[in-house]
Write an enzyme that holds these catalytic residues in place. Sequence first.
Site, PDB file in Angstrom:
ATOM      1  NE  ARG A   1      39.985 -28.737  41.906  1.00 45.88           N
ATOM      2  CZ  ARG A   1      39.943 -27.655  42.660  1.00 45.88           C
ATOM      3  NH1 ARG A   1      40.227 -26.493  42.133  1.00 45.88           N
ATOM      4  NH2 ARG A   1      39.633 -27.730  43.924  1.00 45.88           N
TER       5      ARG A   1
ATOM      6  CG  ASP B   1      44.896 -32.426  53.335  1.00 52.26           C
ATOM      7  OD1 ASP B   1      45.438 -32.481  52.223  1.00 52.26           O
ATOM      8  OD2 ASP B   1      43.683 -32.627  53.517  1.00 52.26           O
TER       9      ASP B   1
ATOM     10  NE  ARG C   1      47.876 -38.024  53.346  1.00 51.77           N
ATOM     11  CZ  ARG C   1      47.034 -38.044  52.323  1.00 51.77           C
ATOM     12  NH1 ARG C   1      46.615 -36.901  51.785  1.00 51.77           N
ATOM     13  NH2 ARG C   1      46.604 -39.189  51.826  1.00 51.77           N
TER      14      ARG C   1
ATOM     15  CG  HIS D   1      41.141 -32.341  50.554  1.00 54.73           C
ATOM     16  ND1 HIS D   1      42.284 -32.775  51.175  1.00 54.73           N
ATOM     17  CD2 HIS D   1      40.695 -33.400  49.823  1.00 54.73           C
ATOM     18  CE1 HIS D   1      42.517 -34.039  50.847  1.00 54.73           C
ATOM     19  NE2 HIS D   1      41.567 -34.439  50.019  1.00 54.73           N
TER      20      HIS D   1
END
Length: 316
Positions: free
Chosen positions: A89, A149, A152, A176
Amino acid sequence: MINDRKVAIIGCGFVGSSSAFALMQSGIFSEMVLIDVDRNRAEGEALDISHGVPFASPMKIYAGDYSDLGDAAMVVVTAGAAQKPGETRLDLVNKNVAIFKSIIPQIRESGFSGVLLIVSNPVDVLTYAAVQMSGLPEAKVIGSGTVLDTARLRYMLGEHVDVDPRDVHAYVMGEHGDSELVAWSSATVAGVPLSEFCELHGHYQHREAEARIAEDVKNSAYTIIEKKHATYYGVAMAVRRICTAVMRDEDCVLPVSSLMVGEYGLSDLCISMPTIVGRNGVVARVPVSINDDEEKELQKSAAALKAIIEKVDFNA
């Protein structure tokens, strides 16, 4: 002078081009400039989307460069590299911050003074980078955050209790990403606490259902990527929703990512929480009531972001 009918999109990949298509259909803007390191790609997308204008509202769509940004009301940044197999990451963050070091100073030098919307991932870290590099007031730099998000989440909750997802009021907060959290304790359906509404529909295993739905929301992108290799329609609709809130000065509540200045004890990082969004970006953040467990999750999410931020050089 700002042209309130002009938007620019930087990055014409799947997300950028889908966002451009969604904005063309929205009727919010009458001029849109597309910028990409691959000029031919930007020109092709501009031509393709322009051919749909006779079915929508009049709009001038063209490929341009950073000198075209000076009078734009909004700039949407979707440019960035995708994470590759075996890449950490932090590797991805450093790669995309390096890309931003070439993008954001050019936005600043254009004289742009509108609202800057960051969509590139990892969005919270890159929103923070844009705050540091752009020279814009912090309120005018926002990230798409957990807007998708949250959509969703509302969709899945609507399916769970057989109700229109627009009547579900619940938020995904924090990063996020993998450390995001759902503010279950403040979730309602048409003003009725979520747990009570669930029981009206015969659902009593609240903890199990919440854990399953939260996990499904968090893993949605992974699921879609596994099946079709990329996600772009949902985030394009989120971009359209945020741009609408800004340009129509709606003062609506959206969980965008922005610079924290003490809320929940957080500062010097960008993270998503319910925020009143208007013509100049962030109007105010909404202190949603969360319980002790959710507070701990939020602090953990913030700590994960801080750990990344402290390892990155944001000097342009």
